[in-house]
Scaffold this motif. Structure first.
Motif, PDB file in Angstrom:
ATOM      1  N   ALA A   1       0.700  -1.227   0.030  1.00  0.00           N
ATOM      2  CA  ALA A   1       0.004   0.031  -0.012  1.00  0.00           C
ATOM      3  C   ALA A   1       0.783   1.352   0.150  1.00  0.00           C
ATOM      4  CB  ALA A   1      -1.006   0.051   1.328  1.00  0.00           C
ATOM      5  N   ILE A   2       1.848   1.387  -0.895  1.00  0.00           N
ATOM      6  CA  ILE A   2       2.651   2.525  -1.227  1.00  0.00           C
ATOM      7  C   ILE A   2       1.767   3.637  -1.508  1.00  0.00           C
ATOM      8  CG2 ILE A   2       4.718   3.544  -2.367  1.00  0.00           C
ATOM      9  CD1 ILE A   2       5.207   1.543  -0.320  1.00  0.00           C
ATOM     10  N   ASP A   3       1.797   4.751  -0.999  1.00  0.00           N
ATOM     11  CA  ASP A   3       1.123   5.981  -1.061  1.00  0.00           C
ATOM     12  C   ASP A   3       1.299   6.515  -2.576  1.00  0.00           C
ATOM     13  OD1 ASP A   3      -0.232   6.201   1.472  1.00  0.00           O
ATOM     14  OD2 ASP A   3       1.779   6.645   2.128  1.00  0.00           O
ATOM     15  N   LEU A   4       2.437   6.600  -3.117  1.00  0.00           N
ATOM     16  CA  LEU A   4       2.759   7.039  -4.327  1.00  0.00           C
ATOM     17  C   LEU A   4       4.021   6.089  -4.983  1.00  0.00           C
ATOM     18  CD1 LEU A   4       2.796   9.083  -6.874  1.00  0.00           C
ATOM     19  CD2 LEU A   4       4.219  10.570  -5.495  1.00  0.00           C
ATOM     20  N   LEU A   5       3.794   5.419  -5.782  1.00  0.00           N
ATOM     21  CA  LEU A   5       4.729   4.391  -6.471  1.00  0.00           C
ATOM     22  C   LEU A   5       5.057   5.236  -8.081  1.00  0.00           C
ATOM     23  CD1 LEU A   5       6.465   1.898  -6.744  1.00  0.00           C
ATOM     24  CD2 LEU A   5       4.353   0.895  -7.827  1.00  0.00           C
ATOM     25  N   ILE A   6       6.276   5.569  -8.185  1.00  0.00           N
ATOM     26  CA  ILE A   6       6.754   6.160  -9.571  1.00  0.00           C
ATOM     27  C   ILE A   6       7.609   5.305 -10.127  1.00  0.00           C
ATOM     28  CG2 ILE A   6       7.794   8.078 -10.769  1.00  0.00           C
ATOM     29  CD1 ILE A   6       7.385   9.739  -8.102  1.00  0.00           C
ATOM     30  N   CYS A   7       7.248   4.655 -11.412  1.00  0.00           N
ATOM     31  CA  CYS A   7       8.123   3.694 -12.066  1.00  0.00           C
ATOM     32  C   CYS A   7       8.837   4.120 -13.167  1.00  0.00           C
ATOM     33  CB  CYS A   7       7.236   2.549 -12.186  1.00  0.00           C
ATOM     34  SG  CYS A   7       6.152   1.773 -11.012  1.00  0.00           S
ATOM     35  N   VAL A   8       9.985   4.093 -13.411  1.00  0.00           N
ATOM     36  CA  VAL A   8      10.688   4.846 -14.506  1.00  0.00           C
ATOM     37  C   VAL A   8      11.507   3.904 -15.250  1.00  0.00           C
ATOM     38  CG1 VAL A   8      12.581   6.631 -14.953  1.00  0.00           C
ATOM     39  CG2 VAL A   8      11.295   6.891 -12.813  1.00  0.00           C
ATOM     40  N   GLY A   9      11.114   3.768 -16.723  1.00  0.00           N
ATOM     41  CA  GLY A   9      12.026   3.160 -17.424  1.00  0.00           C
ATOM     42  C   GLY A   9      11.109   2.177 -18.195  1.00  0.00           C
ATOM     43  N   GLU A  10      11.280   1.748 -19.325  1.00  0.00           N
ATOM     44  CA  GLU A  10      10.233   0.528 -20.082  1.00  0.00           C
ATOM     45  C   GLU A  10      10.123  -0.551 -19.511  1.00  0.00           C
ATOM     46  OE1 GLU A  10       8.141  -0.655 -22.925  1.00  0.00           O
ATOM     47  OE2 GLU A  10       8.794   1.205 -22.717  1.00  0.00           O
ATOM     48  N   ARG A  11      11.094  -1.203 -18.679  1.00  0.00           N
ATOM     49  CA  ARG A  11      10.985  -2.369 -17.995  1.00  0.00           C
ATOM     50  C   ARG A  11      10.024  -2.047 -17.027  1.00  0.00           C
ATOM     51  NH1 ARG A  11      16.290  -2.250 -19.629  1.00  0.00           N
ATOM     52  NH2 ARG A  11      16.921  -3.941 -20.830  1.00  0.00           N
ATOM     53  N   SER A  12      10.139  -1.043 -16.063  1.00  0.00           N
ATOM     54  CA  SER A  12       9.417  -0.555 -15.368  1.00  0.00           C
ATOM     55  C   SER A  12       8.049  -0.335 -15.467  1.00  0.00           C
ATOM     56  CB  SER A  12      10.115   0.400 -14.406  1.00  0.00           C
ATOM     57  OG  SER A  12      11.321   0.109 -13.734  1.00  0.00           O
ATOM     58  N   ARG A  13       7.642  -0.262 -16.543  1.00  0.00           N
ATOM     59  CA  ARG A  13       6.253  -0.038 -17.176  1.00  0.00           C
ATOM     60  C   ARG A  13       5.442  -1.109 -16.755  1.00  0.00           C
ATOM     61  NH1 ARG A  13       3.850  -1.626 -21.661  1.00  0.00           N
ATOM     62  NH2 ARG A  13       5.584  -2.133 -22.587  1.00  0.00           N
ATOM     63  N   HIS A  14       5.930  -2.288 -16.774  1.00  0.00           N
ATOM     64  CA  HIS A  14       5.333  -3.512 -16.154  1.00  0.00           C
ATOM     65  C   HIS A  14       5.244  -3.642 -14.606  1.00  0.00           C
ATOM     66  CE1 HIS A  14       5.752  -5.597 -20.368  1.00  0.00           C
ATOM     67  NE2 HIS A  14       6.913  -4.615 -20.210  1.00  0.00           N
ATOM     68  N   MET A  15       6.222  -2.951 -14.175  1.00  0.00           N
ATOM     69  CA  MET A  15       5.957  -2.786 -12.664  1.00  0.00           C
ATOM     70  C   MET A  15       4.875  -2.060 -12.189  1.00  0.00           C
ATOM     71  SD  MET A  15       8.887  -0.970 -10.028  1.00  0.00           S
ATOM     72  CE  MET A  15      10.133  -1.930 -10.757  1.00  0.00           C
ATOM     73  N   ALA A  16       4.752  -1.095 -12.917  1.00  0.00           N
ATOM     74  CA  ALA A  16       3.613   0.105 -12.717  1.00  0.00           C
ATOM     75  C   ALA A  16       2.320  -0.675 -13.193  1.00  0.00           C
ATOM     76  CB  ALA A  16       3.772   1.409 -13.570  1.00  0.00           C
ATOM     77  N   GLU A  17       2.194  -1.492 -14.183  1.00  0.00           N
ATOM     78  CA  GLU A  17       0.910  -2.202 -14.651  1.00  0.00           C
ATOM     79  C   GLU A  17       0.591  -3.177 -13.280  1.00  0.00           C
ATOM     80  OE1 GLU A  17       1.871  -3.807 -18.387  1.00  0.00           O
ATOM     81  OE2 GLU A  17       1.737  -1.830 -19.379  1.00  0.00           O
ATOM     82  N   ALA A  18       1.270  -3.757 -12.833  1.00  0.00           N
ATOM     83  CA  ALA A  18       0.795  -4.828 -11.832  1.00  0.00           C
ATOM     84  C   ALA A  18       0.613  -4.332 -10.578  1.00  0.00           C
ATOM     85  CB  ALA A  18       2.061  -5.808 -11.596  1.00  0.00           C
ATOM     86  N   ALA A  19       1.117  -2.988 -10.248  1.00  0.00           N
ATOM     87  CA  ALA A  19       1.051  -2.386  -8.987  1.00  0.00           C
ATOM     88  C   ALA A  19      -0.617  -1.645  -9.125  1.00  0.00           C
ATOM     89  CB  ALA A  19       1.883  -1.160  -8.778  1.00  0.00           C
ATOM     90  N   PHE A  20      -0.792  -1.241 -10.435  1.00  0.00           N
ATOM     91  CA  PHE A  20      -2.051  -0.530 -10.674  1.00  0.00           C
ATOM     92  C   PHE A  20      -3.276  -1.669 -10.429  1.00  0.00           C
ATOM     93  CE2 PHE A  20      -5.487   0.915 -13.541  1.00  0.00           C
ATOM     94  CZ  PHE A  20      -5.799   2.198 -12.987  1.00  0.00           C
ATOM     95  N   GLU A  21      -2.807  -3.035 -11.214  1.00  0.00           N
ATOM     96  CA  GLU A  21      -3.869  -3.782 -11.083  1.00  0.00           C
ATOM     97  C   GLU A  21      -4.280  -4.328  -9.794  1.00  0.00           C
ATOM     98  OE1 GLU A  21      -2.506  -7.151 -13.828  1.00  0.00           O
ATOM     99  OE2 GLU A  21      -2.688  -5.780 -15.621  1.00  0.00           O
ATOM    100  N   GLY A  22      -3.193  -4.420  -8.799  1.00  0.00           N
ATOM    101  CA  GLY A  22      -3.345  -4.818  -7.534  1.00  0.00           C
ATOM    102  C   GLY A  22      -4.141  -3.743  -6.761  1.00  0.00           C
TER     103      GLY A  22
END
Length: 456
Positions: A386-407
């Protein structure tokens, strides 16, 4: 430098000496590959790099009264002594191996997928309570950095705590041949360098090459909570000492009480007795580092009180969960490097922070064919925390952001394509009272993020 005469150096690397015959029996005072650090009496080793060729600076080091130059090309116009060798990169390893064997200092060799540097700092802090200790500086842990660290040893040093890092098979064998460790410490078997080592079993095999040149009476200290390391019951007739948080380890800890980002108080149990310790750096992994320091300290004859003092004096390095208070924000500079395991561990620690919890995470490299899934796993973990603000930087990290958003567990999730784009928008994203974790692989240059945050 003991026994480091020009004649011995030439013999150690199979080189041919050219110069004043009387100088062959002179010992060099220091060894460097950086012409800017050349000094009277030194040996300058000319290394061909991707961008700079050390051979271009031979004249300048002789102007600084260097005793000799090690070269892989003939120097007919040399203004001083030089040793000609086939490869200066190989020669520097051969010379370091020779020099290591001239000294009586005990060597503690540290390897593992993550946590090598923080474990090195902990062990050095503990051993410094009893001995004169030299430790690896910065990231000097590879086939060039390790020899340069060995060259810093003097006859007065009693212990060398050497970090040993690899990315492929065979490298650790060569590092161990140089270091000749008396005590081998392995922190864990994670998911770093899967591109070259294929899987965790491959990582275990590659890391285990550290035992190839262990001293006959050597000791082995392993993380017993790691499922791979716990399978190593005997190496060359040496039974490992296991440390961990699980019961049954020879060195273990319990009664952990978190002090947030100010560390952890715990009870450490050993065959020699128990101690209550305040580990001043946050995270369960730092308690594990304290256990490794305890195990090594006991092997080298420290008292429990000396071990306690050493643990409680340890300090964080820049880029290694180094906390910076600035303008009402707490910046957690953990940007030196990253792997999935380390990144998730840092997110766990962030949960103990006060105020809004912000994680600025970037791409992780050398993860092999499953790199996108591994990035997504970090994003899912951030959501669970439950991170308040997650900032994912880079092409690989786009998949990190997508998984966090889906969660759905994070307050806000942003995917930013580049570091430059992040730096431009950063002032609008953070605020007073935030605790901000900054972490990515070293090649992402996230130190620029830390620098930018300190200007806001």
């Amino acid at each position: 430098m003991k026994n480091m005469t020009l004649a011995n150096i030439a013999a150690a690397c199979g080189g041919t000496y050219h110069g004043n015959e009387e100088d062959q029996n002179k010992e060099v005072l220091s060894i460097t590959t950086d012409s800017r650090k050349a000094e009277p009496g030194c040996l300058f080793i000319a290394i061909r790099g991707e961008r700079v060729d050390g051979h271009d600076f031979v004249d300048s080091v002789f102007e600084k009264d260097a005793l000799c130059v090690l070269s892989e090309q003939e120097l007919p116009e040399a203004k001083g002594n030089y040793i000609l060798t086939e490869s200066t990169l190989q020669a520097i390893k051969d010379i370091a191996e020779f020099y290591r064997q001239q000294l009586s200092a005990k060597v503690v060799g540290i390897t593992g997928s993550v946590g090598k540097t923080s474990t090195k700092e902990m062990i050095a802090s503990v051993l410094s309570e009893k001995y004169r200790v030299l430790k690896t500086l910065g990231n000097f842990n590879n086939e060039l950095g390790l020899p340069l660290t060995v060259f810093r040893l003097t006859e007065e040093d009693e212990i060398a705590v050497l970090e040993m890092g690899i990315s492929d098979f065979g490298e650790m064998h060569r590092l161990s041949k140089i270091a000749r460790p008396d005590i081998c410490v392995m922190t864990n078997i994670g998911q770093c360098h899967l591109e070259f080592l294929h899987d965790r079993d491959g990582i275990l095999r590659a890391k285990s090459e550290i035992f190839d040149f262990i001293a006959e009476d050597g000791k082995i200290v392993l993380n017993g909570d790691d499922d791979k390391l716990s399978t190593l019951h005997e190496v060359k007739g040496i039974a490992p000492t296991f440390f961990g948080l699980e019961s049954g380890r020879e060195i273990c800890a319990d009664e952990l009480v978190s002090k947030g980002l100010r560390g952890t108080v715990c009870q450490i149990h050993t065959p020699q007795g128990n101690i209550s310790v305040h580990v001043p750096l946050p995270g369960r992994h730092m308690v594990m580092n304290a256990l490794a320091g305890t195990a090594v300290g006991l092997e080298l004859g420290l008292s429990l009180e000396e071990i306690k003092r050493g643990i409680e004096k340890v300090e964080a390095l820049n880029g290694r969960f180094h906390m910076i208070e600035h303008n009402g924000m707490l910046i957690v500079d953990d940007c030196y490097n990253a792997s999935p395991v380390a990144m998730m561990a840092s997110l766990d620690i962030l949960m103990d922070a006060e105020g809004r919890k912000v994680a600025i995470l970037g791409d992780m490299f050398e993860l092999g064919e499953n790199e996108l899934e591994l990035h997504a796993g970090v994003g899912a973990h951030a959501s669970q925390n439950a991170i308040d603000l997650l900032i994912c930087v880079g092409e690989r990290s786009r998949h990190m952001a997508e998984a966090a958003f889906e969660g759905g567990g994070c307050g806000e999730v942003l995917s930013i394509p580049t570091l430059d784009a992040l730096l431009k928008t950063l002032p609008k994203l953070v605020q007073t009272g935030d605790t901000i974790l900054v972490k990515a692989s070293h090649a992402m240059h996230f130190e620029k993020v830390v620098e930018k945050l300190q200007t806001l």
